[in-house]
Design a protein around this motif. Sequence first.
Motif, PDB file in Angstrom:
ATOM      1  N   ASN A 429       0.825  -1.205   0.000  1.00  0.00           N
ATOM      2  CA  ASN A 429       0.000   0.000   0.000  1.00  0.00           C
ATOM      3  C   ASN A 429       0.861   1.257   0.000  1.00  0.00           C
ATOM      4  O   ASN A 429       0.603   2.209  -0.743  1.00  0.00           O
ATOM      5  CB  ASN A 429      -0.914   0.034   1.226  1.00  0.00           C
ATOM      6  CG  ASN A 429      -1.886  -1.128   1.316  1.00  0.00           C
ATOM      7  OD1 ASN A 429      -2.350  -1.473   2.398  1.00  0.00           O
ATOM      8  ND2 ASN A 429      -2.194  -1.758   0.195  1.00  0.00           N
ATOM      9  N   ILE A 430       1.882   1.273   0.852  1.00  0.00           N
ATOM     10  CA  ILE A 430       2.741   2.454   0.962  1.00  0.00           C
ATOM     11  C   ILE A 430       3.640   2.575  -0.269  1.00  0.00           C
ATOM     12  O   ILE A 430       3.910   3.683  -0.750  1.00  0.00           O
ATOM     13  CB  ILE A 430       3.587   2.394   2.248  1.00  0.00           C
ATOM     14  CG1 ILE A 430       2.701   2.062   3.457  1.00  0.00           C
ATOM     15  CG2 ILE A 430       4.314   3.710   2.466  1.00  0.00           C
ATOM     16  CD1 ILE A 430       1.549   3.020   3.670  1.00  0.00           C
ATOM     17  N   MET A 449       8.041   1.396   8.366  1.00  0.00           N
ATOM     18  CA  MET A 449       6.838   1.765   9.113  1.00  0.00           C
ATOM     19  C   MET A 449       6.712   0.921  10.368  1.00  0.00           C
ATOM     20  O   MET A 449       7.255  -0.183  10.462  1.00  0.00           O
ATOM     21  CB  MET A 449       5.587   1.626   8.246  1.00  0.00           C
ATOM     22  CG  MET A 449       5.240   0.228   7.809  1.00  0.00           C
ATOM     23  SD  MET A 449       3.692   0.211   6.845  1.00  0.00           S
ATOM     24  CE  MET A 449       3.575  -1.531   6.427  1.00  0.00           C
ATOM     25  N   ILE A 463       5.364   6.379   9.498  1.00  0.00           N
ATOM     26  CA  ILE A 463       6.006   5.987   8.240  1.00  0.00           C
ATOM     27  C   ILE A 463       7.214   6.889   8.015  1.00  0.00           C
ATOM     28  O   ILE A 463       7.080   8.115   7.908  1.00  0.00           O
ATOM     29  CB  ILE A 463       5.027   6.098   7.058  1.00  0.00           C
ATOM     30  CG1 ILE A 463       3.790   5.226   7.314  1.00  0.00           C
ATOM     31  CG2 ILE A 463       5.708   5.676   5.754  1.00  0.00           C
ATOM     32  CD1 ILE A 463       2.673   5.432   6.316  1.00  0.00           C
ATOM     33  N   GLN A 482       1.758  12.836   3.344  1.00  0.00           N
ATOM     34  CA  GLN A 482       0.710  12.320   4.220  1.00  0.00           C
ATOM     35  C   GLN A 482      -0.619  12.240   3.473  1.00  0.00           C
ATOM     36  O   GLN A 482      -1.341  11.233   3.559  1.00  0.00           O
ATOM     37  CB  GLN A 482       0.564  13.207   5.455  1.00  0.00           C
ATOM     38  CG  GLN A 482      -0.443  12.658   6.464  1.00  0.00           C
ATOM     39  CD  GLN A 482      -0.715  13.632   7.596  1.00  0.00           C
ATOM     40  OE1 GLN A 482      -1.069  14.792   7.359  1.00  0.00           O
ATOM     41  NE2 GLN A 482      -0.541  13.171   8.831  1.00  0.00           N
ATOM     42  N   ILE A 485      -0.485   9.382   0.878  1.00  0.00           N
ATOM     43  CA  ILE A 485      -0.553   8.069   1.536  1.00  0.00           C
ATOM     44  C   ILE A 485      -1.971   7.775   2.014  1.00  0.00           C
ATOM     45  O   ILE A 485      -2.485   6.659   1.838  1.00  0.00           O
ATOM     46  CB  ILE A 485       0.450   8.010   2.708  1.00  0.00           C
ATOM     47  CG1 ILE A 485       1.886   7.976   2.163  1.00  0.00           C
ATOM     48  CG2 ILE A 485       0.193   6.784   3.584  1.00  0.00           C
ATOM     49  CD1 ILE A 485       2.951   8.129   3.229  1.00  0.00           C
ATOM     50  N   LEU A 489      -4.141   4.694   0.666  1.00  0.00           N
ATOM     51  CA  LEU A 489      -4.629   3.694   1.610  1.00  0.00           C
ATOM     52  C   LEU A 489      -6.142   3.527   1.493  1.00  0.00           C
ATOM     53  O   LEU A 489      -6.666   2.406   1.511  1.00  0.00           O
ATOM     54  CB  LEU A 489      -4.249   4.081   3.040  1.00  0.00           C
ATOM     55  CG  LEU A 489      -2.819   3.765   3.486  1.00  0.00           C
ATOM     56  CD1 LEU A 489      -2.520   4.417   4.829  1.00  0.00           C
ATOM     57  CD2 LEU A 489      -2.601   2.261   3.576  1.00  0.00           C
ATOM     58  N   VAL A 511       4.084  11.022   9.204  1.00  0.00           N
ATOM     59  CA  VAL A 511       5.117  10.872   8.174  1.00  0.00           C
ATOM     60  C   VAL A 511       6.373  11.611   8.620  1.00  0.00           C
ATOM     61  O   VAL A 511       6.316  12.788   8.985  1.00  0.00           O
ATOM     62  CB  VAL A 511       4.632  11.417   6.817  1.00  0.00           C
ATOM     63  CG1 VAL A 511       5.753  11.341   5.781  1.00  0.00           C
ATOM     64  CG2 VAL A 511       3.413  10.636   6.338  1.00  0.00           C
ATOM     65  N   TRP A 532      10.835  -3.266   5.419  1.00  0.00           N
ATOM     66  CA  TRP A 532       9.772  -2.269   5.331  1.00  0.00           C
ATOM     67  C   TRP A 532       9.111  -2.024   6.685  1.00  0.00           C
ATOM     68  O   TRP A 532       8.607  -0.935   6.939  1.00  0.00           O
ATOM     69  CB  TRP A 532       8.723  -2.714   4.308  1.00  0.00           C
ATOM     70  CG  TRP A 532       9.303  -2.991   2.956  1.00  0.00           C
ATOM     71  CD1 TRP A 532       9.508  -4.209   2.385  1.00  0.00           C
ATOM     72  CD2 TRP A 532       9.797  -2.032   2.010  1.00  0.00           C
ATOM     73  NE1 TRP A 532      10.081  -4.077   1.147  1.00  0.00           N
ATOM     74  CE2 TRP A 532      10.270  -2.745   0.887  1.00  0.00           C
ATOM     75  CE3 TRP A 532       9.879  -0.637   2.003  1.00  0.00           C
ATOM     76  CZ2 TRP A 532      10.808  -2.124  -0.230  1.00  0.00           C
ATOM     77  CZ3 TRP A 532      10.420  -0.013   0.885  1.00  0.00           C
ATOM     78  CH2 TRP A 532      10.876  -0.749  -0.212  1.00  0.00           C
TER      79      TRP A 532
END
Length: 538
Positions: A429-430, A449, A463, A482, A485, A489, A511, A532
């Motif tokens: 997702n990120i 994250m 993150i 931000q 993201i 998401l 963030v 990650w």
Amino acid sequence: MNDTETGPFPLPAVPPKNQSGSWYPATSSLSQLLYKEFFSFNGQEEAAKIAKVPATEWEERGQRQAVRVFHEAAERVPAYKNFLKEHKVDHIKIKNFLDFTKLPSINKENYLKKYPLQELSWDGNLHAAQMIAVSSGSSGKPFFWPRGPITELETTYLFEQILCNFFGASSKSTLFVNAFAMGMYVGGPLTLNAVLRIAQKGYPITIVTPGYALEEILRVVAELGPQHEQVIMASYPPFAKDIIDEGIERGINWGKLNMKFLLAGEGYNESWRDHIAELSNSNPVRDFVNIYGTADAAVLGHETPASIVIRRIIDTEDQRKNMFGEERLPSVLQYFPTFRYFEIAGKNELLFTASVGIPLVRYDIGDQGGVIPYSHARELASEYGNGSLEKLVQDHSDSGALWQLPFVYVFGRRDFTSVFYGANIYPENIKAALEDRDVRDKVTGKFTMFTDSDSEHNQRLTINVECTHEVKPSLRLKKILQAVIIDKLQELNTEYKVVFSSRGRKAKPTVRLFPKGDELFFKRGAGVKHKWTVKPDK
């Protein structure tokens, strides 16, 4: 194919049992025989033969091989013999594949960590292994993995098919850049061994081994790349992007080098593939192969033009949900069931059986995924791609015959997610957010994250994002990231969308921006794989 070979390549199903009482003569004779057969084996002719084997036959061969590996391990591997005794399993009573599927699975905790390497090896003999690799430690304490000549040659045959029948290295002068980590890790040395044998067979391939040294990679590519008809970059996906980005900054014109990418270590989004293809003027189907590889058992599967086409045509939210019951897009690869036989247990838990240095029977590697039969892949092509699989592959690639092998899809490690307000936040997702056109030129694509709680026990998602060389961390960029993201998401993750709609600002991730190469989170060369998910800051 007779019962002593796995097919499609001339390799024994299991290492021959040593009758002489000394490990050296048996291992030496086996190595000499396997190398002799490899150098006389016509890999290009074999590709056409592979294409003629029907899907049902591959499945039958794979099942027979899995059962045979089980019986051989039950008799010849001291640790597995003891494991079966503890679970009250008499291997003589396992008569067929249905019986086989009822066997207890093994993993690192219930099997590998309980016995010394010697007892885990064929015939209790660690010395028959010719190399030992170490796992990256991405899921815990590093582990040692011995491998012998069969696994080495198995990998070589597979790479020969990839390089020559997919990338055309049999007829084009090729600079092969091995940018996997060298040393004790499996990726770099295994790749070097395989590609060197292929080059020594007579293919016009020149190998350089800079490993994780970015400066060396850029130097050899700039000087040697133009002297070859194509360049194959073998690397981890995040590092491959670093190489391309840094090369552009240095004035390297990747589009003139006829780039191919042999990737491994983790999956990536199709938008990432398209972005790298755009930067390098490459074809996203023809010029990319991602390998599903592990220290545990070398190559488990690899992308083919067919698997890439299937993955790209199912890359919509509805199709992902229909197929996988998830919104994430997994890696999709093909595999030889005679080398690695996959099964599914529990909730999308991948098991496989393989005759490797440490024989693995119904081994739970800790990955989440599943299997797609070839017949089902053809149905997907017809339903979502509006054409036959054969036609779709021909439209996107000129790399040869279509193999009727099964497909395995892989989401990755089952424990690589962050849980935030009960929602699973996936690295994919990120990654997708950082590939957004509004921010991808400002960040490298790397992040870490974690979730933790503040002093008032409110959960928070943090993150950490790495900026490019030219970009300095700023409040403005932090706010832009931000927002991107959060939008991504909500687009890709319905669990998070529910959390955000109910929790509002408390569901916004924090963030944090860091300069490229930050010593704490993004230090280059600190490890083989970028992680990650990390533990919260102390």
